[in-house]
Design a protein around this motif. Structure first.
Motif, PDB file in Angstrom:
ATOM      1  N   THR A  64      -8.277  -4.015  38.033  1.00  0.00           N
ATOM      2  CA  THR A  64      -8.896  -3.421  39.222  1.00  0.00           C
ATOM      3  C   THR A  64      -7.973  -3.431  40.443  1.00  0.00           C
ATOM      4  O   THR A  64      -8.437  -3.311  41.567  1.00  0.00           O
ATOM      5  CB  THR A  64     -10.216  -4.136  39.566  1.00  0.00           C
ATOM      6  N   GLY A  65      -6.667  -3.551  40.195  1.00  0.00           N
ATOM      7  CA  GLY A  65      -5.731  -3.370  41.292  1.00  0.00           C
ATOM      8  C   GLY A  65      -4.785  -4.525  41.525  1.00  0.00           C
ATOM      9  O   GLY A  65      -5.174  -5.694  41.407  1.00  0.00           O
ATOM     10  N   LEU A  66      -3.538  -4.193  41.879  1.00  0.00           N
ATOM     11  CA  LEU A  66      -2.559  -5.213  42.223  1.00  0.00           C
ATOM     12  C   LEU A  66      -2.980  -5.936  43.505  1.00  0.00           C
ATOM     13  O   LEU A  66      -3.425  -5.292  44.460  1.00  0.00           O
ATOM     14  CB  LEU A  66      -1.188  -4.577  42.429  1.00  0.00           C
ATOM     15  N   PRO A  67      -2.823  -7.255  43.542  1.00  0.00           N
ATOM     16  CA  PRO A  67      -3.199  -7.995  44.763  1.00  0.00           C
ATOM     17  C   PRO A  67      -2.538  -7.451  46.023  1.00  0.00           C
ATOM     18  O   PRO A  67      -3.164  -7.387  47.077  1.00  0.00           O
ATOM     19  CB  PRO A  67      -2.752  -9.427  44.455  1.00  0.00           C
ATOM     20  N   GLN A  90     -13.943  -7.771  47.317  1.00  0.00           N
ATOM     21  CA  GLN A  90     -14.578  -6.617  47.958  1.00  0.00           C
ATOM     22  C   GLN A  90     -13.757  -5.344  47.902  1.00  0.00           C
ATOM     23  O   GLN A  90     -14.166  -4.320  48.455  1.00  0.00           O
ATOM     24  CB  GLN A  90     -14.888  -6.942  49.430  1.00  0.00           C
ATOM     25  N   VAL A  91     -12.636  -5.358  47.214  1.00  0.00           N
ATOM     26  CA  VAL A  91     -11.772  -4.182  47.107  1.00  0.00           C
ATOM     27  C   VAL A  91     -11.432  -3.947  45.642  1.00  0.00           C
ATOM     28  O   VAL A  91     -11.035  -4.878  44.938  1.00  0.00           O
ATOM     29  CB  VAL A  91     -10.474  -4.357  47.923  1.00  0.00           C
ATOM     30  N   VAL A  92     -11.585  -2.715  45.192  1.00  0.00           N
ATOM     31  CA  VAL A  92     -11.221  -2.305  43.835  1.00  0.00           C
ATOM     32  C   VAL A  92     -10.364  -1.052  43.943  1.00  0.00           C
ATOM     33  O   VAL A  92     -10.712  -0.125  44.679  1.00  0.00           O
ATOM     34  CB  VAL A  92     -12.471  -2.020  42.973  1.00  0.00           C
ATOM     35  N   ILE A  93      -9.252  -1.020  43.223  1.00  0.00           N
ATOM     36  CA  ILE A  93      -8.352   0.127  43.231  1.00  0.00           C
ATOM     37  C   ILE A  93      -8.765   1.093  42.122  1.00  0.00           C
ATOM     38  O   ILE A  93      -9.116   0.681  41.012  1.00  0.00           O
ATOM     39  CB  ILE A  93      -6.890  -0.324  43.029  1.00  0.00           C
ATOM     40  N   THR A  94      -8.701   2.396  42.433  1.00  0.00           N
ATOM     41  CA  THR A  94      -9.133   3.423  41.489  1.00  0.00           C
ATOM     42  C   THR A  94      -8.043   4.483  41.331  1.00  0.00           C
ATOM     43  O   THR A  94      -7.099   4.541  42.119  1.00  0.00           O
ATOM     44  CB  THR A  94     -10.424   4.104  41.971  1.00  0.00           C
ATOM     45  N   SER A  95      -8.194   5.314  40.324  1.00  0.00           N
ATOM     46  CA  SER A  95      -7.235   6.389  40.068  1.00  0.00           C
ATOM     47  C   SER A  95      -7.553   7.595  40.953  1.00  0.00           C
ATOM     48  O   SER A  95      -8.052   8.622  40.494  1.00  0.00           O
ATOM     49  CB  SER A  95      -7.271   6.782  38.594  1.00  0.00           C
ATOM     50  N   GLY A  96      -7.276   7.457  42.231  1.00  0.00           N
ATOM     51  CA  GLY A  96      -7.601   8.480  43.209  1.00  0.00           C
ATOM     52  C   GLY A  96      -8.968   8.236  43.824  1.00  0.00           C
ATOM     53  O   GLY A  96      -9.820   7.550  43.245  1.00  0.00           O
ATOM     54  N   VAL A 265      -7.239   1.314  34.539  1.00  0.00           N
ATOM     55  CA  VAL A 265      -6.325   0.820  35.568  1.00  0.00           C
ATOM     56  C   VAL A 265      -5.578   2.002  36.174  1.00  0.00           C
ATOM     57  O   VAL A 265      -5.367   3.025  35.517  1.00  0.00           O
ATOM     58  CB  VAL A 265      -5.321  -0.210  34.971  1.00  0.00           C
ATOM     59  N   SER A 266      -5.194   1.852  37.422  1.00  0.00           N
ATOM     60  CA  SER A 266      -4.373   2.867  38.091  1.00  0.00           C
ATOM     61  C   SER A 266      -2.893   2.562  37.861  1.00  0.00           C
ATOM     62  O   SER A 266      -2.522   1.429  37.518  1.00  0.00           O
ATOM     63  CB  SER A 266      -4.671   2.866  39.590  1.00  0.00           C
ATOM     64  N   SER A 267      -2.059   3.561  38.069  1.00  0.00           N
ATOM     65  CA  SER A 267      -0.620   3.379  37.884  1.00  0.00           C
ATOM     66  C   SER A 267      -0.081   2.258  38.762  1.00  0.00           C
ATOM     67  O   SER A 267      -0.249   2.276  39.991  1.00  0.00           O
ATOM     68  CB  SER A 267       0.097   4.684  38.226  1.00  0.00           C
TER      69      SER A 267
END
Length: 385
Positions: A64-67, A90-96, A265-267
């Protein structure tokens, strides 16, 4: 093929068909897309290139994302909202940014529940509501004094809603919600128990010195707001495909699960580039990009003076009323391409009863020099055939 109820009311987005019809003719004015020729931040390019060369970020983890990017997003949100977001919870990284919409809808709605959106709105928001199994409820935008305005009275008619899904400045209209608009949204959320899903992709692309108002700054909204952001629009990093979701801790646990099972996962390479953009002391050219888009917007408005085009308050597109010209939006789109060599998308899939009257003009990829004969192209399209 067996029927599938999820797709009963889902409409094609339209812009891909217009792009295909336009082909590769260099004479065509490309106003149908959401690409941009304004370059991405040099810091982001350098960080991404370095990551590719070193192999850093070539991993499935963290899911869900690099720290480093989660921390950069939390810092970005702190500057916009004044709130402290826990980057690990409280933060999640997404593919766009757009890919973030479905996980949020799945986490906040049940099938058949209502989600309120403006009309017009971005087709990528509206059609995902339908795909999720929720039902759209349209909040009309009205043209007042040549600008779009939210019909606040329509908010008082929302009696049940799981969520309000709003964007400001919004695609495709460029409407900008002011503090009173957000206060009315807060009242609606409190009355119905709805979440606010806020697409902040263009929040800082604002024209004419209008204040940039984040809804979390408005009383009653911070605890109800799920923010979706990305580096695509403000940072011109469309190809990186990096977005994020931030919101209340309890809901983020559910969203995190939906993100993992949706896109994994995102790139990692792109995440490192996005982190560099968000933490760039120079600001990564956001204000300069906004000023350039306003120059292009103002050129479009000047070129089409006397025609039913509505000014945008931000973003990088505006709308022209085909119905007021005696045409349907698909007819105007077709005539513009055939006779005026202008590619522009009809807003058929971008709202309820209001959007289908309009054609969108996206000026993010066309410089002022190329836009300077837009009136001639329009006049040719309207008088030929």
């Amino acid at each position: 093929m067996r029927p599938n109820a999820r797709f009963t009311d889902v409409q094609p987005i339209g812009l891909d068909a217009v792009a295909a019809a336009a082909g590769t003719d260099p004479d065509v004015l490309r106003l149908e897309n959401l690409d941009t020729d304004v370059p991405p931040p040099p810091a982001a390019v350098a960080a991404t290139t370095q990551a590719l060369a070193s192999g850093e970020g070539n991993s499935w983890l963290p899911l869900t994302g690099l720290p480093v990017l989660c921390e950069a997003v939390a810092g970005e949100l702190r500057s916009r909202t004044g709130l402290d977001y826990d980057p690990s919870r409280q933060v999640v990284i997404t593919s766009g940014g757009t890919s973030a919409v479905m996980p949020v809808l799945l986490a906040t709605t049940e099938p058949g529940e209502t989600v309120a959106l403006t009309d017009p709105t971005y087709a990528g928001l509206l059609q995902r509501v339908r795909l999720s199994g929720a039902r759209p409820h349209f909040l009309p935008l009205r043209v007042e004094g040549g600008h779009w305005r939210l019909d606040r009275d329509a908010l008082t008619q929302v009696t049940t809603a799981a969520a309000l899904l709003l964007m400001s400045p919004s695609m495709p209209s460029g409407v900008l919600l002011d503090r009173d608009d957000w206060a009315a949204v807060a009242e609606t959320c409190a009355r119905t128990g709805a979440y606010l899903i806020y697409d902040a992709a263009m929040e800082r692309l604002v024209y004419d010195g209008h204040p940039r108002i984040n809804p979390c700054q408005v009383e009653g909204l911070a605890e109800r707001t799920i923010t979706i952001g990305s580096v695509s629009k403000e940072y011109r990093m469309i190809g990186w495909r990096i977005g994020w979701i931030a919101g209340p801790v309890d809901l983020m646990d559910r969203i995190r699960m939906a993100v993992i099972y949706n896109t994994t996962v995102s790139s990692g390479f792109a995440q490192l580039g996005a982190a560099a953009a968000l933490t760039d002391p120079s600001g990564s050219g956001v204000d300069e990009a906004a000023a350039e888009y306003q120059r292009r917007h103002d050129t479009v408005i000047d070129q089409l003076a006397g025609l039913p085009v509505v000014r945008a308050a931000g973003g990088w597109s505006c709308l022209v009323n085909a119905t007021a010209l005696g045409l349907t939006a698909p007819e105007l789109s077709s005539r513009l391409l055939r006779y005026g060599r202008v590619a522009a998308t009809p807003m058929t899939a971008w709202g309820g009863t209001i959007a289908p009257d309009y054609v969108r003009l996206v000026y993010s990829r066309e410089p002022v020099e190329r836009l300077s004969d837009l009136r001639y192209r329009f006049d040719t399209a309207l008088t030929s055939g």
